[in-house]
Design a protein around this motif. Structure first.
Motif, PDB file in Angstrom:
ATOM      1  N   LEU A  21       0.888  -1.198   0.052  1.00 42.57           N
ATOM      2  CA  LEU A  21      -0.142   0.213   0.155  1.00 42.57           C
ATOM      3  C   LEU A  21       0.694   1.396  -0.011  1.00 42.57           C
ATOM      4  O   LEU A  21       2.075   1.114   0.511  1.00 42.57           O
ATOM      5  N   LEU A  22       0.265   2.386  -0.562  1.00 48.62           N
ATOM      6  CA  LEU A  22       0.718   3.628  -0.566  1.00 48.62           C
ATOM      7  C   LEU A  22      -0.039   4.853   0.118  1.00 48.62           C
ATOM      8  O   LEU A  22      -1.126   4.705  -0.421  1.00 48.62           O
ATOM      9  N   ARG A  23       0.270   5.306   1.183  1.00 52.63           N
ATOM     10  CA  ARG A  23      -0.560   6.471   1.466  1.00 52.63           C
ATOM     11  C   ARG A  23      -0.538   7.566   0.801  1.00 52.63           C
ATOM     12  O   ARG A  23       0.859   7.928   0.577  1.00 52.63           O
ATOM     13  N   GLY A  24      -1.320   8.350   0.465  1.00 53.42           N
ATOM     14  CA  GLY A  24      -1.075   9.516  -0.530  1.00 53.42           C
ATOM     15  C   GLY A  24      -2.509   9.721  -1.591  1.00 53.42           C
ATOM     16  O   GLY A  24      -3.439   9.118  -1.233  1.00 53.42           O
ATOM     17  N   THR A  25      -2.002  10.684  -2.505  1.00 54.54           N
ATOM     18  CA  THR A  25      -3.207  11.105  -3.226  1.00 54.54           C
ATOM     19  C   THR A  25      -2.476  10.965  -4.905  1.00 54.54           C
ATOM     20  O   THR A  25      -1.251  11.439  -4.774  1.00 54.54           O
ATOM     21  N   VAL A  26      -2.986  10.312  -5.715  1.00 51.95           N
ATOM     22  CA  VAL A  26      -2.468  10.522  -7.000  1.00 51.95           C
ATOM     23  C   VAL A  26      -3.083  11.876  -7.762  1.00 51.95           C
ATOM     24  O   VAL A  26      -4.369  11.990  -7.941  1.00 51.95           O
ATOM     25  N   VAL A  27      -2.243  12.801  -8.066  1.00 57.42           N
ATOM     26  CA  VAL A  27      -2.470  13.935  -8.938  1.00 57.42           C
ATOM     27  C   VAL A  27      -1.773  14.121 -10.129  1.00 57.42           C
ATOM     28  O   VAL A  27      -1.077  13.656 -10.297  1.00 57.42           O
ATOM     29  N   THR A  28      -2.580  14.883 -10.935  1.00 55.72           N
ATOM     30  CA  THR A  28      -2.160  15.133 -12.371  1.00 55.72           C
ATOM     31  C   THR A  28      -2.000  16.660 -12.481  1.00 55.72           C
ATOM     32  O   THR A  28      -3.008  17.334 -12.094  1.00 55.72           O
ATOM     33  N   THR A  50       2.015  13.205 -13.883  1.00 56.44           N
ATOM     34  CA  THR A  50       1.377  12.395 -12.502  1.00 56.44           C
ATOM     35  C   THR A  50       2.284  12.378 -11.438  1.00 56.44           C
ATOM     36  O   THR A  50       3.601  12.187 -11.647  1.00 56.44           O
ATOM     37  N   TYR A  51       1.760  12.602  -9.974  1.00 53.11           N
ATOM     38  CA  TYR A  51       2.714  12.682  -9.078  1.00 53.11           C
ATOM     39  C   TYR A  51       1.777  11.930  -7.980  1.00 53.11           C
ATOM     40  O   TYR A  51       0.586  11.753  -7.974  1.00 53.11           O
ATOM     41  N   LEU A  52       2.613  11.366  -7.138  1.00 54.94           N
ATOM     42  CA  LEU A  52       1.939  11.072  -5.667  1.00 54.94           C
ATOM     43  C   LEU A  52       2.304  11.934  -4.763  1.00 54.94           C
ATOM     44  O   LEU A  52       3.333  12.364  -4.545  1.00 54.94           O
ATOM     45  N   SER A  53       1.160  12.413  -4.105  1.00 53.68           N
ATOM     46  CA  SER A  53       1.250  13.639  -3.152  1.00 53.68           C
ATOM     47  C   SER A  53       1.226  12.960  -1.802  1.00 53.68           C
ATOM     48  O   SER A  53       0.276  12.139  -1.502  1.00 53.68           O
ATOM     49  N   VAL A  54       2.373  12.955  -1.074  1.00 52.80           N
ATOM     50  CA  VAL A  54       2.573  12.226   0.205  1.00 52.80           C
ATOM     51  C   VAL A  54       2.431  13.353   1.290  1.00 52.80           C
ATOM     52  O   VAL A  54       3.178  14.229   1.362  1.00 52.80           O
ATOM     53  N   PRO A  55       1.426  13.033   2.373  1.00 53.19           N
ATOM     54  CA  PRO A  55       1.460  13.916   3.421  1.00 53.19           C
ATOM     55  C   PRO A  55       2.492  13.857   4.135  1.00 53.19           C
ATOM     56  O   PRO A  55       3.485  12.947   4.467  1.00 53.19           O
ATOM     57  N   PRO A  57       4.075  15.320   7.808  1.00 54.97           N
ATOM     58  CA  PRO A  57       3.701  15.597   9.469  1.00 54.97           C
ATOM     59  C   PRO A  57       3.611  17.115   9.725  1.00 54.97           C
ATOM     60  O   PRO A  57       4.523  17.999   9.094  1.00 54.97           O
ATOM     61  N   GLY A  58       3.022  17.401  10.642  1.00 54.73           N
ATOM     62  CA  GLY A  58       3.057  19.002  11.146  1.00 54.73           C
ATOM     63  C   GLY A  58       2.019  19.945  10.216  1.00 54.73           C
ATOM     64  O   GLY A  58       2.436  20.989  10.282  1.00 54.73           O
ATOM     65  N   GLY A  59       1.218  19.258   9.184  1.00 56.59           N
ATOM     66  CA  GLY A  59       0.596  20.227   8.264  1.00 56.59           C
ATOM     67  C   GLY A  59       1.401  20.768   7.249  1.00 56.59           C
ATOM     68  O   GLY A  59       1.044  21.649   6.484  1.00 56.59           O
ATOM     69  N   ARG A  60       2.789  20.327   7.134  1.00 57.73           N
ATOM     70  CA  ARG A  60       3.449  20.880   5.939  1.00 57.73           C
ATOM     71  C   ARG A  60       2.996  20.731   4.590  1.00 57.73           C
ATOM     72  O   ARG A  60       2.078  19.690   4.506  1.00 57.73           O
ATOM     73  N   ARG A  61       3.611  21.528   3.741  1.00 55.34           N
ATOM     74  CA  ARG A  61       2.937  20.900   2.458  1.00 55.34           C
ATOM     75  C   ARG A  61       3.213  19.834   1.904  1.00 55.34           C
ATOM     76  O   ARG A  61       4.332  19.071   2.194  1.00 55.34           O
ATOM     77  N   PRO A  62       2.433  18.819   1.023  1.00 54.04           N
ATOM     78  CA  PRO A  62       2.772  17.353   0.721  1.00 54.04           C
ATOM     79  C   PRO A  62       3.865  17.500  -0.109  1.00 54.04           C
ATOM     80  O   PRO A  62       4.230  18.430  -0.791  1.00 54.04           O
ATOM     81  N   ARG A  63       4.537  16.140  -0.261  1.00 54.63           N
ATOM     82  CA  ARG A  63       5.775  15.979  -0.892  1.00 54.63           C
ATOM     83  C   ARG A  63       5.076  15.301  -2.441  1.00 54.63           C
ATOM     84  O   ARG A  63       4.390  14.403  -2.221  1.00 54.63           O
ATOM     85  N   LEU A  64       5.542  16.026  -3.426  1.00 54.29           N
ATOM     86  CA  LEU A  64       5.116  15.363  -4.717  1.00 54.29           C
ATOM     87  C   LEU A  64       6.244  14.489  -5.278  1.00 54.29           C
ATOM     88  O   LEU A  64       7.412  14.938  -5.315  1.00 54.29           O
ATOM     89  N   VAL A  65       5.848  13.040  -5.597  1.00 52.18           N
ATOM     90  CA  VAL A  65       6.651  12.321  -6.048  1.00 52.18           C
ATOM     91  C   VAL A  65       6.200  11.950  -7.406  1.00 52.18           C
ATOM     92  O   VAL A  65       5.341  11.396  -7.813  1.00 52.18           O
ATOM     93  N   TYR A  66       7.284  12.131  -8.473  1.00 55.63           N
ATOM     94  CA  TYR A  66       6.823  11.926  -9.943  1.00 55.63           C
ATOM     95  C   TYR A  66       6.619  10.626 -10.190  1.00 55.63           C
ATOM     96  O   TYR A  66       7.263   9.774  -9.666  1.00 55.63           O
ATOM     97  N   VAL A  67       5.672  10.181 -10.736  1.00 52.31           N
ATOM     98  CA  VAL A  67       5.106   8.806 -11.257  1.00 52.31           C
ATOM     99  C   VAL A  67       5.119   8.584 -12.738  1.00 52.31           C
ATOM    100  O   VAL A  67       4.421   9.141 -13.387  1.00 52.31           O
ATOM    101  N   PRO A  68       6.018   7.692 -13.143  1.00 52.08           N
ATOM    102  CA  PRO A  68       6.275   7.536 -14.519  1.00 52.08           C
ATOM    103  C   PRO A  68       4.904   6.833 -15.233  1.00 52.08           C
ATOM    104  O   PRO A  68       4.320   6.195 -14.465  1.00 52.08           O
TER     105      PRO A  68
END
Length: 97
Positions: A21-28, A50-55, A57-68
């Motif tokens: 599993l992966l926690r996060g949201t798929v965004v384009t 397409t990116y995986l937006s990963v939450p 901690p502490g309410g900071r901006r989510p990290r975006l990880v590129y998804v091929p």
């Protein structure tokens, strides 16, 4: 009470393989490259990407990880598994309380 325990047991036994599993949201998104002479400077953005937006901690901006492109379906499936696991855990928590 017995029915709730049986329901909790069924829910717990139906949990998916948590290793997949992966926690996060798929965004384009479409992006600007920053070059002044590029077409994106006049509004024709690059992408979609397409990116995986990963939450974080502490309410900071989510990290975006590129998804091929060839992994988008797999990643989306893993995110869906995580959402199902979280829903089951929420239901188990409600039963336990």
């Amino acid at each position: 009470m017995r029915g709730l325990r049986a329901r909790r047991r069924r829910l717990a036994s139906g949990l998916s393989d948590v290793e997949a599993l992966l926690r996060g949201t798929v965004v384009t998104q479409r992006r600007r490259c920053g070059k002044e002479t590029c077409r994106c400077a006049s509004g024709q953005l690059h992408g979609p990407y397409t990116y995986l937006s990963v939450p974080r901690p502490g309410g900071r901006r989510p990290r975006l990880v590129y998804v091929p492109a060839e992994l988008v379906e797999t990643v989306a499936g893993q995110v869906a598994v995580a959402a199902r696991v979280e829903a089951v855990l929420a239901e188990i928590t409600a039963i336990n309380t």
